[in-house]
Design an enzyme around this catalytic site. Sequence first.
Site, PDB file in Angstrom:
ATOM      1  N   CYS A   1     -23.408  22.990 -93.573  1.00 49.26           N
ATOM      2  CA  CYS A   1     -24.438  23.963 -93.984  1.00 49.26           C
ATOM      3  C   CYS A   1     -23.839  25.300 -94.365  1.00 49.26           C
ATOM      4  O   CYS A   1     -24.531  26.150 -94.910  1.00 49.26           O
ATOM      5  CB  CYS A   1     -25.443  24.164 -92.856  1.00 49.26           C
ATOM      6  SG  CYS A   1     -24.683  24.821 -91.365  1.00 49.26           S
TER       7      CYS A   1
ATOM      8  N   ASP B   1     -22.789  27.581 -92.284  1.00 48.92           N
ATOM      9  CA  ASP B   1     -23.039  28.613 -91.286  1.00 48.92           C
ATOM     10  C   ASP B   1     -21.760  28.926 -90.505  1.00 48.92           C
ATOM     11  O   ASP B   1     -20.926  28.051 -90.295  1.00 48.92           O
ATOM     12  CB  ASP B   1     -24.142  28.177 -90.321  1.00 48.92           C
ATOM     13  CG  ASP B   1     -25.500  28.166 -91.011  1.00 48.92           C
ATOM     14  OD1 ASP B   1     -25.567  28.641 -92.161  1.00 48.92           O
ATOM     15  OD2 ASP B   1     -26.476  27.698 -90.410  1.00 48.92           O
TER      16      ASP B   1
ATOM     17  N   CYS C   1     -28.491  29.667 -89.244  1.00 49.87           N
ATOM     18  CA  CYS C   1     -29.906  29.363 -89.061  1.00 49.87           C
ATOM     19  C   CYS C   1     -30.394  29.845 -87.694  1.00 49.87           C
ATOM     20  O   CYS C   1     -29.599  30.226 -86.836  1.00 49.87           O
ATOM     21  CB  CYS C   1     -30.104  27.854 -89.181  1.00 49.87           C
ATOM     22  SG  CYS C   1     -29.454  26.956 -87.775  1.00 49.87           S
TER      23      CYS C   1
ATOM     24  N   CYS D   1     -26.340  22.284 -84.880  1.00 51.18           N
ATOM     25  CA  CYS D   1     -26.195  23.743 -84.832  1.00 51.18           C
ATOM     26  C   CYS D   1     -25.592  24.168 -83.490  1.00 51.18           C
ATOM     27  O   CYS D   1     -24.834  25.129 -83.422  1.00 51.18           O
ATOM     28  CB  CYS D   1     -27.531  24.426 -85.047  1.00 51.18           C
ATOM     29  SG  CYS D   1     -28.460  23.744 -86.433  1.00 51.18           S
TER      30      CYS D   1
HETATM   31 FE1  FES Z   1     -26.215  25.445 -90.058  1.00 51.74          FE
HETATM   32 FE2  FES Z   1     -27.977  25.306 -88.145  1.00 51.74          FE
HETATM   33  S1  FES Z   1     -28.225  24.709 -90.182  1.00 51.74           S
HETATM   34  S2  FES Z   1     -25.876  25.788 -87.982  1.00 51.74           S
END
Ligand code: FES
Length: 128
Positions: A40, A42, A65, A109
Amino acid sequence: MSDDMNGPYSEKVMDHFMEPRNMGDIKDADAVGTVGNPACGDVMRLYIKVEDDKIKEAKFKTFGCGAAIATSSMATEMIKDKSLTEASNVTNEAVAEALDGLPPNKMHCSVLAQEAIEAAIKNYKEKK
Ligand code: FES
């Protein structure tokens, strides 16, 4: 559409997302762990202060997120005042459990939080 703002999230997840604990950085941190989730994009960064092999302070910055922010927040609370060994045993499942669970598609996550703890401890050991 549901009028339940929390959606699939527990009260605790919402609480830690809306009012994250220990957000920010530690200027004179003893170690920093930065990890990313390639799926993602992140990123989570964890700063720790260590004294006598105990984590005295933990702060985080997460570009991610809501579930990542909530798990970062909970993870910092969970590792504070723990020894490095105890902290390295904190699993993503334990963090998710402390938040009263995460939806299955958001469990990944919480992995970021566990990896950030591991990375910060590794960084600390390398520095020593
Ligand atoms: Fe990337 Fe939650 S969607 S850590």
